[in-house]
Design a protein around this motif. Structure first.
Motif, PDB file in Angstrom:
ATOM      1  N   GLN A 245       0.834  -1.198   0.000  1.00 59.99           N
ATOM      2  CA  GLN A 245       0.000   0.000   0.000  1.00 59.99           C
ATOM      3  C   GLN A 245       0.873   1.254   0.000  1.00 59.99           C
ATOM      4  O   GLN A 245       0.561   2.267   0.631  1.00 59.99           O
ATOM      5  N   ARG A 246       1.983   1.164  -0.732  1.00 57.31           N
ATOM      6  CA  ARG A 246       2.880   2.314  -0.866  1.00 57.31           C
ATOM      7  C   ARG A 246       2.840   2.903  -2.272  1.00 57.31           C
ATOM      8  O   ARG A 246       3.567   3.827  -2.576  1.00 57.31           O
ATOM      9  N   GLU A 247       2.021   2.318  -3.144  1.00 55.42           N
ATOM     10  CA  GLU A 247       1.886   2.842  -4.497  1.00 55.42           C
ATOM     11  C   GLU A 247       0.448   2.689  -4.944  1.00 55.42           C
ATOM     12  O   GLU A 247      -0.179   1.653  -4.720  1.00 55.42           O
ATOM     13  N   ALA A 248      -0.068   3.725  -5.562  1.00 54.07           N
ATOM     14  CA  ALA A 248      -1.397   3.680  -6.164  1.00 54.07           C
ATOM     15  C   ALA A 248      -1.249   3.901  -7.662  1.00 54.07           C
ATOM     16  O   ALA A 248      -0.379   4.662  -8.110  1.00 54.07           O
ATOM     17  N   LEU A 249      -2.076   3.231  -8.434  1.00 58.23           N
ATOM     18  CA  LEU A 249      -2.045   3.339  -9.893  1.00 58.23           C
ATOM     19  C   LEU A 249      -3.357   3.952 -10.376  1.00 58.23           C
ATOM     20  O   LEU A 249      -4.440   3.527  -9.953  1.00 58.23           O
ATOM     21  N   PHE A 250      -3.258   4.928 -11.274  1.00 57.32           N
ATOM     22  CA  PHE A 250      -4.444   5.622 -11.770  1.00 57.32           C
ATOM     23  C   PHE A 250      -4.413   5.760 -13.289  1.00 57.32           C
ATOM     24  O   PHE A 250      -3.343   5.879 -13.891  1.00 57.32           O
ATOM     25  N   ALA A 251      -5.612   5.767 -13.870  1.00 53.37           N
ATOM     26  CA  ALA A 251      -5.786   6.243 -15.248  1.00 53.37           C
ATOM     27  C   ALA A 251      -6.391   7.631 -15.137  1.00 53.37           C
ATOM     28  O   ALA A 251      -7.478   7.803 -14.570  1.00 53.37           O
ATOM     29  N   VAL A 252      -5.681   8.628 -15.637  1.00 52.77           N
ATOM     30  CA  VAL A 252      -6.125  10.021 -15.513  1.00 52.77           C
ATOM     31  C   VAL A 252      -6.287  10.616 -16.907  1.00 52.77           C
ATOM     32  O   VAL A 252      -5.398  10.472 -17.761  1.00 52.77           O
ATOM     33  N   THR A 253      -7.417  11.266 -17.126  1.00 49.76           N
ATOM     34  CA  THR A 253      -7.676  11.909 -18.419  1.00 49.76           C
ATOM     35  C   THR A 253      -7.524  13.421 -18.267  1.00 49.76           C
ATOM     36  O   THR A 253      -8.154  14.036 -17.386  1.00 49.76           O
ATOM     37  N   ILE A 254      -6.645  13.993 -19.100  1.00 46.88           N
ATOM     38  CA  ILE A 254      -6.416  15.446 -19.065  1.00 46.88           C
ATOM     39  C   ILE A 254      -6.676  16.005 -20.465  1.00 46.88           C
ATOM     40  O   ILE A 254      -6.614  15.267 -21.452  1.00 46.88           O
TER      41      ILE A 254
ATOM     42  N   GLU B 256       5.549   6.018 -11.763  1.00 47.91           N
ATOM     43  CA  GLU B 256       5.370   5.546 -13.138  1.00 47.91           C
ATOM     44  C   GLU B 256       4.557   6.576 -13.903  1.00 47.91           C
ATOM     45  O   GLU B 256       3.653   7.209 -13.354  1.00 47.91           O
ATOM     46  N   PHE B 257       4.897   6.729 -15.189  1.00 49.04           N
ATOM     47  CA  PHE B 257       4.171   7.698 -16.007  1.00 49.04           C
ATOM     48  C   PHE B 257       4.211   7.202 -17.450  1.00 49.04           C
ATOM     49  O   PHE B 257       5.276   7.171 -18.063  1.00 49.04           O
ATOM     50  N   ASN B 258       3.063   6.797 -17.971  1.00 45.63           N
ATOM     51  CA  ASN B 258       2.981   6.313 -19.352  1.00 45.63           C
ATOM     52  C   ASN B 258       1.910   7.095 -20.104  1.00 45.63           C
ATOM     53  O   ASN B 258       0.757   7.179 -19.651  1.00 45.63           O
ATOM     54  N   TYR B 259       2.301   7.644 -21.237  1.00 44.15           N
ATOM     55  CA  TYR B 259       1.369   8.441 -22.025  1.00 44.15           C
ATOM     56  C   TYR B 259       1.751   8.348 -23.493  1.00 44.15           C
ATOM     57  O   TYR B 259       2.926   8.319 -23.854  1.00 44.15           O
ATOM     58  N   ARG B 260       0.716   8.303 -24.361  1.00 46.71           N
ATOM     59  CA  ARG B 260       0.927   8.372 -25.805  1.00 46.71           C
ATOM     60  C   ARG B 260      -0.193   9.198 -26.412  1.00 46.71           C
ATOM     61  O   ARG B 260      -1.369   8.965 -26.110  1.00 46.71           O
ATOM     62  N   ILE B 261       0.154  10.193 -27.211  1.00 48.51           N
ATOM     63  CA  ILE B 261      -0.869  11.006 -27.866  1.00 48.51           C
ATOM     64  C   ILE B 261      -1.768  10.101 -28.707  1.00 48.51           C
ATOM     65  O   ILE B 261      -1.302   9.237 -29.451  1.00 48.51           O
ATOM     66  N   SER B 262      -3.098  10.267 -28.539  1.00 49.27           N
ATOM     67  CA  SER B 262      -4.015   9.392 -29.275  1.00 49.27           C
ATOM     68  C   SER B 262      -5.273  10.118 -29.733  1.00 49.27           C
ATOM     69  O   SER B 262      -5.943   9.665 -30.651  1.00 49.27           O
ATOM     70  N   GLU B 263      -5.641  11.218 -29.067  1.00 55.57           N
ATOM     71  CA  GLU B 263      -6.849  11.948 -29.440  1.00 55.57           C
ATOM     72  C   GLU B 263      -6.528  13.434 -29.552  1.00 55.57           C
ATOM     73  O   GLU B 263      -5.566  13.931 -28.968  1.00 55.57           O
ATOM     74  N   GLN B 264      -7.379  14.135 -30.310  1.00 59.24           N
ATOM     75  CA  GLN B 264      -7.192  15.575 -30.459  1.00 59.24           C
ATOM     76  C   GLN B 264      -7.586  16.324 -29.195  1.00 59.24           C
ATOM     77  O   GLN B 264      -6.985  17.344 -28.853  1.00 59.24           O
ATOM     78  N   SER B 265      -8.602  15.812 -28.447  1.00 59.10           N
ATOM     79  CA  SER B 265      -9.172  16.585 -27.347  1.00 59.10           C
ATOM     80  C   SER B 265      -8.732  16.141 -25.959  1.00 59.10           C
ATOM     81  O   SER B 265      -8.773  16.935 -25.015  1.00 59.10           O
TER      82      SER B 265
ATOM     83  N   LEU C 152       1.332  -1.561 -22.262  1.00 64.59           N
ATOM     84  CA  LEU C 152       0.780  -1.438 -23.612  1.00 64.59           C
ATOM     85  C   LEU C 152       0.366  -0.014 -23.961  1.00 64.59           C
ATOM     86  O   LEU C 152      -0.138   0.227 -25.054  1.00 64.59           O
ATOM     87  N   VAL C 153       0.553   0.912 -23.024  1.00 60.58           N
ATOM     88  CA  VAL C 153       0.245   2.310 -23.329  1.00 60.58           C
ATOM     89  C   VAL C 153       1.222   2.783 -24.399  1.00 60.58           C
ATOM     90  O   VAL C 153       2.424   2.764 -24.196  1.00 60.58           O
ATOM     91  N   GLY C 154       0.702   3.185 -25.517  1.00 64.06           N
ATOM     92  CA  GLY C 154       1.611   3.640 -26.580  1.00 64.06           C
ATOM     93  C   GLY C 154       1.188   3.115 -27.942  1.00 64.06           C
ATOM     94  O   GLY C 154       0.018   3.098 -28.287  1.00 64.06           O
ATOM     95  N   GLY C 155       2.151   2.678 -28.715  1.00 63.56           N
ATOM     96  CA  GLY C 155       1.855   2.234 -30.069  1.00 63.56           C
ATOM     97  C   GLY C 155       1.936   3.384 -31.055  1.00 63.56           C
ATOM     98  O   GLY C 155       2.287   4.516 -30.725  1.00 63.56           O
ATOM     99  N   ARG C 156       1.566   3.071 -32.268  1.00 64.58           N
ATOM    100  CA  ARG C 156       1.585   4.104 -33.304  1.00 64.58           C
ATOM    101  C   ARG C 156       0.416   5.056 -33.127  1.00 64.58           C
ATOM    102  O   ARG C 156      -0.653   4.680 -32.652  1.00 64.58           O
ATOM    103  N   SER C 157       0.619   6.300 -33.538  1.00 63.23           N
ATOM    104  CA  SER C 157      -0.452   7.285 -33.457  1.00 63.23           C
ATOM    105  C   SER C 157      -0.404   8.172 -34.687  1.00 63.23           C
ATOM    106  O   SER C 157       0.666   8.695 -35.041  1.00 63.23           O
ATOM    107  N   PRO C 158      -1.561   8.373 -35.350  1.00 66.78           N
ATOM    108  CA  PRO C 158      -1.587   9.277 -36.518  1.00 66.78           C
ATOM    109  C   PRO C 158      -1.323  10.729 -36.135  1.00 66.78           C
ATOM    110  O   PRO C 158      -1.037  11.553 -36.994  1.00 66.78           O
ATOM    111  N   LEU C 159      -1.414  11.018 -34.839  1.00 66.71           N
ATOM    112  CA  LEU C 159      -1.194  12.393 -34.382  1.00 66.71           C
ATOM    113  C   LEU C 159       0.263  12.664 -34.035  1.00 66.71           C
ATOM    114  O   LEU C 159       0.606  13.761 -33.597  1.00 66.71           O
ATOM    115  N   ALA C 160       1.121  11.642 -34.231  1.00 60.55           N
ATOM    116  CA  ALA C 160       2.528  11.789 -33.842  1.00 60.55           C
ATOM    117  C   ALA C 160       3.418  12.114 -35.036  1.00 60.55           C
ATOM    118  O   ALA C 160       4.581  11.705 -35.085  1.00 60.55           O
TER     119      ALA C 160
END
Length: 506
Positions: free
Chosen positions: A329-338, A359-368, A414-422
């Motif tokens: 109980q020393r780490e919490a994992l979240f999915a956060v939408t910004i 930990e921080f994983n992010y890949r551009i995937s949407e315009q908004s 698995l966060v990531g992959g190809r993105s047409p916005l990249a």
């Protein structure tokens, strides 16, 4: 006629091969739980497990004719080592049947201890599969079966662990915590303790996916599981013994169930307190001790946990290290939408504040919108709700993934992959100093016209964090980017042309 287990334990012959193991105080664990925690270090045995006691006590009580014919045993690995070493010492042929899922370290040890006297057979996925095959071989070859748990001589041999505990600590003890697979160890321990110090509670511990004894006690009869979890392979038993069920029903005070994350945290607890690495089954009692003390709100009590085995495959430590922080109980994992807008990531990091990001994983995937998988250091389970509420208040939709098995096992990778916005993305690998503020310095120093399209970071306990960043910006501002990188001063490498990136991300 009923078995007099106290007499059998007092007369058990185990010390020809076994040793009296340490009863060691676990300082950090004691402080954290608010109780005095003592570890009975059965991982110190020559075969790194208590199983040697019962195996040898059974074999030393066989007749000369039985020894001449040879013995056979079924085991998830630790009992096998005890039988193999005993057979070599007594110059008795031994056939050892183990599941194919048995860790290599245990298989290799059986071969070493048995030498010319041991023959290994690998069959099935669990102890129960190996047991069925061993019974067939026993009849076919006329061998003597050395049961890993459901035998009075084996139970008595394991009971010598309790005899040592009460000899080593003669003061008050609230409870002794014991891992349960088939029930041999806890049956022997409970038989001795309840005969000598009946006020001491004997608490069994099982994993939630291998809880045959608890289900059997709840049902009032032996219940066979269809499947068992294999992480704690030493306790992966589908059906407990008849005699061990009888003894547990009569003598055991309670059974605690724990999950994989709690088990990983307990392995870390033992390492931090002893610098010893126990296998999952070996840490089971410690995980149960912590859960029971928390549940019962115990304070200033003496609690004993038996570290019953240390036959751990080294490569399994990767998984243990990954899951221990959540288990503690020393780490919490979240999915956060910004919002997918310039400045949003900086605002998010400001919201995190002084808390440490693991930990921080992010890949551009949407315009908004941007979806981030983030790990954050916590001080306990209640922190999760506080952090989530803090993110929501800042306008970020938040999902707690701390107990989401899919998220912990797979999605984080698995966060990531190809993105047409990249388009026109530049990929850089950085080494950040592993200290608070390093990420904020990066974000606040970055040229204002540049956008982060990919960010991947996981704290691995090193002095420097390895971070992968995708950057997008005006083509005519490459000079500004170079100036930013030089001013930042963090070691970095341009990986835009790396073939691995080109294959999987570009």
């Amino acid at each position: 006629m009923p078995v007099d287990y106290l007499k059998k334990i007092l007369n058990a012959r185990v010390y020809d091969v076994a040793r009296e193991t340490t009863l060691q105080e676990a300082g950090a664990l004691s402080e954290r739980t608010g109780n005095r925690v003592l570890l009975k270090r059965e991982d110190e045995q020559p075969v790194f497990s208590f199983k040697l006691r019962g195996a040898y006590n059974k074999m030393v009580n066989l007749s000369a004719a039985e020894l001449k014919r040879g013995v056979i045993a079924a085991s998830a690995g630790n009992h096998a080592q005890g039988v193999a070493l005993s057979a070599s010492r007594m110059r008795c042929k031994a056939v050892i049947v183990m599941p194919v899922t048995t860790p290599t370290v245990k298989v290799d040890a059986v071969a070493k201890y048995g030498g010319e006297w041991g023959q290994i057979v690998l069959v099935g996925d669990s102890y129960s599969d190996a047991y069925q095959h061993a019974i067939e071989l026993e009849k076919k070859k006329g061998l003597t079966f050395v049961h890993p748990f459901d035998d009075p001589d084996v139970i008595a041999g394991q009971g010598t662990v309790a005899m040592e505990i009460l000899h080593q600590h003669q003061g008050p003890i609230e409870a002794v915590f014991v891992a349960i697979g088939g029930g041999g160890l806890i049956s022997g321990i409970a038989s001795y303790i309840k005969a000598v110090r009946p006020e001491i509670k004997v608490i069994g511990v099982q994993t939630v996916d291998s809880d045959a004894m608890k289900r059997s006690l709840d049902a009032g009869k032996r219940v066979e599981l269809k499947d068992v979890g294999l992480f704690s392979d030493g306790t992966a038993v589908k059906l407990v013994g008849k005699e061990t069920f009888r003894l547990c029903r009569e003598l055991v005070d309670d059974i605690v169930l724990v999950g994989t994350d709690e088990l990983c945290a307990a392995i870390k607890d033992v390492f931090e307190g002893t610098r010893g690495i126990v296998e999952p089954a070996g840490a089971l009692a410690i995980a149960g001790l912590k859960a029971y003390a928390r549940r019962e709100k115990l304070r200033n009590k003496t609690l004993v946990g038996i570290t019953c085995g240390a036959n751990m495959n080294f490569d399994r430590l990767r998984f243990v290290a990954e899951r221990a922080e959540v288990g503690e109980q020393r780490e919490a994992l979240f999915a956060v939408t910004i919002p997918e807008a310039r400045g949003s990531l900086l605002h998010f990091c400001e919201t995190v504040g002084a808390r440490s990001v693991t930990e921080f994983n992010y890949r551009i995937s949407e315009q908004s919108a941007a979806h981030i998988f983030v790990g954050i250091s916590t001080l306990g389970e209640s922190d999760n709700r506080k952090i989530a509420a803090q993110f929501e208040k800042a306008g970020f939709a938040t999902l707690d993934l701390t107990h989401n098995e899919l998220g912990k096992m797979h999605i984080r990778h698995l966060v990531g992959g190809r993105s047409p916005l990249a388009a026109d993305e530049l990929l850089y690998r950085f080494e950040f100093p592993e200290r608070p503020g390093a990420l904020m310095r990066f974000l606040t120093s970055m040229p204002p016209n540049w956008n982060i399209s990919l960010f991947h970071y996981r704290n691995h306990g090193a002095d420097y964090a390895r971070i992968l960043v995708g950057l997008q910006g005006p083509k005519n501002e490459k000079g500004a980017l170079r100036a930013f990188l030089d001013k930042l001063g963090y070691p970095h490498w341009d990986e835009t042309g790396n073939p691995a990136y080109r294959l999987f991300l570009a």
